[in-house]
Enzyme design. Structure first.
Site, PDB file in Angstrom:
ATOM      1  N   PRO A  79      54.332 -42.557   0.421  1.00  0.00           N
ATOM      2  CG  PRO A  79      53.825 -40.561   1.452  1.00  0.00           C
ATOM      3  CD  PRO A  79      54.655 -42.086   1.562  1.00  0.00           C
ATOM      4  CB  CYS A  80      52.437 -44.296  -4.010  1.00  0.00           C
ATOM      5  SG  CYS A  80      51.003 -44.446  -3.559  1.00  0.00           S
TER       6      CYS A  80
END
Length: 399
Positions: A79-80
């Site tokens: 997740p970014c």
């Protein structure tokens, strides 16, 4: 025998779909979103799944699912949100450090190859400490690691979408990124076909054996009457961002009640009433079904139409609620981009013993300079988002 892989943070399986098209075999998908994994399982019948937060999944759980199978590749997109150029760009966001969970699995299984993808914002100056940490961590594990930004429309995806792609191998040779397969525009002189368009996607990726999945026209209707009236006046490929657009397309009674002179830069931050153009690539498909409108019909896109623009094959079925399906599509790696990356890795695997050894360390400034290259302007030294409609898209000549 096919090369095997594990997909971490798999989502619906866009990366897995493309890698399997390239010739890999998925043995395990891991994600904490139940609806995404339901979609993943429906389309990857031979792969096992684990639903849960990777931080809470023990290595024993993974070994139980894969048995004694060798894992040749590990892929995933931790997740970014903290790295995004659209979001707050918070490099202290705890989700950023899910990278360490990716690293934990790589350390344990020691695959020959790895793929990690992320948003382009990861290469911004603000995130340089994190980028250095990622690169150095893989080097310490014995991987030759490189990072580039790839543009999906260069690989057959009818969409302007850029992703940061890390590639690594344990053979001490340079990673092979896929060569550009399609032009940026028909004006390009190189001997490549023009980029695929929205029209191509609708003609080739909607129907499978006379059946079209996830294509409910009714749920794509516009509930707001004023919005329906406005979109009726918008030509294909157009939208409203500047006052001149409003004056050109909308009758007086349907215009927005805004003071254009006092708007920041005298424009909307993002184009409103944006119709797609069948003769062009799409803007980035995101997780909201109300962002773009059908090229000619007065409605939003269906799930299938959005999936086609992402280059999902027509037999790929999405599960869950309408909102969940759109989130799965918007968050996915376009399969045809993943396929091109996978083909590059398989090509490297065939040549690995003949290739020259290389230094496994890249300089950060060199990475940034090579990742983004403006036409006729030379290399960028930082990321600059310039597109009228999509903060994640820049008119670039990319790898």
């Amino acid at each position: 025998m096919a090369k095997t892989f594990i997909d971490l943070f798999s989502g619906a399986g866009g990366m897995s779909c493309g890698l399997e098209q390239a010739g890999f075999e998925c043995v395990l998908g891991i994600d904490q979103d139940k609806a995404s994994l339901e979609t993943f399982k429906a389309n990857h019948h031979h792969a096992n799944i684990i639903c849960g937060d990777l931080r809470e999944i023990a290595l024993e759980d993974i070994y139980e699912k894969i048995g004694n199978q060798t894992v040749d590749l590990i892929c995933g997109g931790p997740p970014c949100q903290g790295f995004s150029t659209i979001g707050a760009n918070d490099n202290g966001d705890k989700r950023n450090f899910l990278f360490f969970e990716f690293l934990r699995i790589v350390t344990a299984l020691k695959p020959d190859y790895l793929i990690m993808e992320n948003v382009t914002g990861l290469l911004s100056r603000n995130n340089e400490p994190t980028l250095s940490l990622i690169l150095n961590s893989f080097v310490e594990l014995g991987y030759t690691i490189e990072v580039r930004v790839l543009a999906a429309h260069h690989y057959g995806v009818p969409q302007a979408r850029r992703r940061t792609i890390f590639l690594g191998n344990r053979f001490g040779v340079q990673n092979l990124y896929p060569e550009k397969q399609f032009k940026d525009s028909p004006k390009d002189s190189d001997n490549l076909p023009a980029a695929r368009t929205v029209g191509w996607a609708f003609e080739n990726l909607l129907t499978c054996q006379n059946t079209t999945f996830n294509h409910d026209i009714q749920t794509a209707q516009i509930p707001n009457e004023l919005e329906r009236k406005r979109i009726h006046h918008i030509p294909e490929g157009k939208g409203i961002r500047y006052q001149k657009d409003e004056l050109t397309y909308l009758p007086l009674e349907l215009r927005f009640n805004v003071d254009w002179e006092n708007l920041r830069e005298q424009r909307f931050r993002e184009t409103k009433l944006k119709r797609l153009d069948r003769n062009a690539v799409s803007n980035t498909i995101n997780t909201s079904r109300t962002t773009y409108y059908h090229p000619t019909e007065n409605r939003y896109l269906t799930v299938r139409e959005a999936a086609a623009i992402q280059s999902f094959p027509p037999e790929f079925i999405f599960k869950g609620s309408l909102t969940q399906q759109w989130r799965q599509i918007g968050n996915a790696v376009p399969p045809l981009l993943a396929k091109a990356i996978g083909e590059g890795i398989l090509s490297l695997d065939e040549q690995k013993h003949q290739l020259e050894k290389t230094n496994s360390t890249q300089d950060i400034s060199e990475i940034r300079a090579k990742a983004f290259t403006y036409k006729e302007k030379g290399p960028l030294t930082d990321i600059k988002e310039e597109n009228n409609d999509d903060p994640e898209f820049v008119q670039l000549s990319l790898f």
